[in-house]
Write a protein that holds these residues in place. Sequence first.
Motif, PDB file in Angstrom:
ATOM      1  N   THR A  68      80.704 -27.554 -13.837  1.00  0.00           N
ATOM      2  CA  THR A  68      81.157 -26.345 -14.521  1.00  0.00           C
ATOM      3  C   THR A  68      82.398 -26.631 -15.369  1.00  0.00           C
ATOM      4  O   THR A  68      82.471 -26.217 -16.535  1.00  0.00           O
ATOM      5  N   ASN A  69      83.369 -27.341 -14.797  1.00  0.00           N
ATOM      6  CA  ASN A  69      84.582 -27.664 -15.546  1.00  0.00           C
ATOM      7  C   ASN A  69      84.293 -28.626 -16.699  1.00  0.00           C
ATOM      8  O   ASN A  69      84.885 -28.506 -17.771  1.00  0.00           O
ATOM      9  N   LEU A  70      83.378 -29.578 -16.509  1.00  0.00           N
ATOM     10  CA  LEU A  70      83.063 -30.510 -17.586  1.00  0.00           C
ATOM     11  C   LEU A  70      82.383 -29.781 -18.747  1.00  0.00           C
ATOM     12  O   LEU A  70      82.673 -30.046 -19.917  1.00  0.00           O
ATOM     13  N   LYS A  71      81.523 -28.828 -18.437  1.00  0.00           N
ATOM     14  CA  LYS A  71      80.900 -28.019 -19.495  1.00  0.00           C
ATOM     15  C   LYS A  71      81.968 -27.243 -20.263  1.00  0.00           C
ATOM     16  O   LYS A  71      81.900 -27.142 -21.490  1.00  0.00           O
ATOM     17  N   ALA A  72      82.949 -26.686 -19.560  1.00  0.00           N
ATOM     18  CA  ALA A  72      84.035 -25.946 -20.211  1.00  0.00           C
ATOM     19  C   ALA A  72      84.867 -26.867 -21.099  1.00  0.00           C
ATOM     20  O   ALA A  72      85.255 -26.490 -22.210  1.00  0.00           O
ATOM     21  N   ILE A  73      85.147 -28.084 -20.621  1.00  0.00           N
ATOM     22  CA  ILE A  73      85.912 -29.063 -21.414  1.00  0.00           C
ATOM     23  C   ILE A  73      85.149 -29.435 -22.677  1.00  0.00           C
ATOM     24  O   ILE A  73      85.720 -29.499 -23.769  1.00  0.00           O
ATOM     25  N   ILE A  74      83.839 -29.651 -22.558  1.00  0.00           N
ATOM     26  CA  ILE A  74      83.015 -29.987 -23.726  1.00  0.00           C
ATOM     27  C   ILE A  74      83.045 -28.837 -24.733  1.00  0.00           C
ATOM     28  O   ILE A  74      83.193 -29.056 -25.939  1.00  0.00           O
ATOM     29  N   LYS A  75      82.938 -27.605 -24.241  1.00  0.00           N
ATOM     30  CA  LYS A  75      82.962 -26.434 -25.122  1.00  0.00           C
ATOM     31  C   LYS A  75      84.303 -26.317 -25.852  1.00  0.00           C
ATOM     32  O   LYS A  75      84.348 -26.004 -27.043  1.00  0.00           O
ATOM     33  N   LEU A  76      85.395 -26.595 -25.145  1.00  0.00           N
ATOM     34  CA  LEU A  76      86.729 -26.449 -25.727  1.00  0.00           C
ATOM     35  C   LEU A  76      87.143 -27.616 -26.616  1.00  0.00           C
ATOM     36  O   LEU A  76      87.770 -27.421 -27.654  1.00  0.00           O
ATOM     37  N   PHE A  77      86.831 -28.840 -26.194  1.00  0.00           N
ATOM     38  CA  PHE A  77      87.386 -30.028 -26.844  1.00  0.00           C
ATOM     39  C   PHE A  77      86.341 -30.953 -27.478  1.00  0.00           C
ATOM     40  O   PHE A  77      86.702 -31.934 -28.112  1.00  0.00           O
ATOM     41  N   GLY A  78      85.055 -30.684 -27.258  1.00  0.00           N
ATOM     42  CA  GLY A  78      84.016 -31.536 -27.809  1.00  0.00           C
ATOM     43  C   GLY A  78      83.550 -32.587 -26.805  1.00  0.00           C
ATOM     44  O   GLY A  78      84.065 -32.689 -25.697  1.00  0.00           O
ATOM     45  N   ASP A  79      82.584 -33.387 -27.241  1.00  0.00           N
ATOM     46  CA  ASP A  79      81.884 -34.323 -26.359  1.00  0.00           C
ATOM     47  C   ASP A  79      82.505 -35.716 -26.312  1.00  0.00           C
ATOM     48  O   ASP A  79      82.132 -36.537 -25.491  1.00  0.00           O
ATOM     49  N   ASP A  80      83.460 -36.008 -27.191  1.00  0.00           N
ATOM     50  CA  ASP A  80      84.019 -37.356 -27.282  1.00  0.00           C
ATOM     51  C   ASP A  80      85.123 -37.559 -26.249  1.00  0.00           C
ATOM     52  O   ASP A  80      86.191 -36.959 -26.348  1.00  0.00           O
ATOM     53  N   ASP A  81      84.858 -38.414 -25.251  1.00  0.00           N
ATOM     54  CA  ASP A  81      85.840 -38.645 -24.189  1.00  0.00           C
ATOM     55  C   ASP A  81      87.121 -39.265 -24.726  1.00  0.00           C
ATOM     56  O   ASP A  81      88.210 -38.979 -24.223  1.00  0.00           O
ATOM     57  N   GLU A  82      87.030 -40.081 -25.773  1.00  0.00           N
ATOM     58  CA  GLU A  82      88.228 -40.715 -26.336  1.00  0.00           C
ATOM     59  C   GLU A  82      89.158 -39.696 -26.983  1.00  0.00           C
ATOM     60  O   GLU A  82      90.377 -39.866 -26.973  1.00  0.00           O
ATOM     61  N   LYS A  83      88.594 -38.620 -27.544  1.00  0.00           N
ATOM     62  CA  LYS A  83      89.414 -37.575 -28.154  1.00  0.00           C
ATOM     63  C   LYS A  83      90.085 -36.686 -27.108  1.00  0.00           C
ATOM     64  O   LYS A  83      91.001 -35.943 -27.415  1.00  0.00           O
ATOM     65  N   LEU A  84      89.638 -36.769 -25.884  1.00  0.00           N
ATOM     66  CA  LEU A  84      90.251 -35.994 -24.805  1.00  0.00           C
ATOM     67  C   LEU A  84      91.545 -36.650 -24.316  1.00  0.00           C
ATOM     68  O   LEU A  84      92.455 -35.977 -23.845  1.00  0.00           O
ATOM     69  N   VAL A  85      91.634 -37.978 -24.467  1.00  0.00           N
ATOM     70  CA  VAL A  85      92.826 -38.717 -24.042  1.00  0.00           C
ATOM     71  C   VAL A  85      94.035 -38.222 -24.844  1.00  0.00           C
ATOM     72  O   VAL A  85      93.984 -38.087 -26.059  1.00  0.00           O
ATOM     73  N   GLY A  86      95.110 -37.911 -24.123  1.00  0.00           N
ATOM     74  CA  GLY A  86      96.326 -37.417 -24.756  1.00  0.00           C
ATOM     75  C   GLY A  86      96.417 -35.899 -24.795  1.00  0.00           C
ATOM     76  O   GLY A  86      97.472 -35.353 -25.090  1.00  0.00           O
TER      77      GLY A  86
END
Length: 118
Positions: A68-86
Motif C-alpha cells: 500500500t505504501n509503495l503504491k502511494a510512493i509511486i503515485k506521488l513520486f513516480g516509478d524511478d527508484d533513483e529519483k526517490l533518493v534524496g
Amino acid sequence: MKLKAMLDNRSTGQAGALLNGSDVPAGTKTITIDVAGVRESPEGFNAPAIIDLKKTIYGKQAWAVNKTNLKAIIKLFGDDDEKLVGRKIKLEIISVRNPQTGEIVPSLAVNPKQQQAI
C-alpha cells in the motif's frame, strides 16, 4: 530496479529490525524520513521494498515499505527508484489491526500530501 518491479516481485515472509509504527513514541502524529536508497527486499520478505534512511530514526536505519505504501510512493513520486533518493517522505502514524493477533497497533502510512520539491 523500478519501484513497480519491486512491487510486482513481492513475496511473503518475516520483517527484520526495521522502522515500524511501534518504534514511534506515543502521541507522535507524523515523522519525515530522508531517503538514502531503495532496494528490493530479500527473498521471503513481507514487503516489496526497503528504504534505507539517511539518518537513524528511533534506532532504525531502514523502513520496509508494504504494498500500500509503495503504491502511494509511486503515485506521488513516480516509478524511478533513483529519483526517490534524496527525497523526504512524510509518514503518518495510524492505527491498524494486526492480522496475526487482532490487536490494534500503530503503523506507518505515506501521507498523501507531500512536498514535491527535493
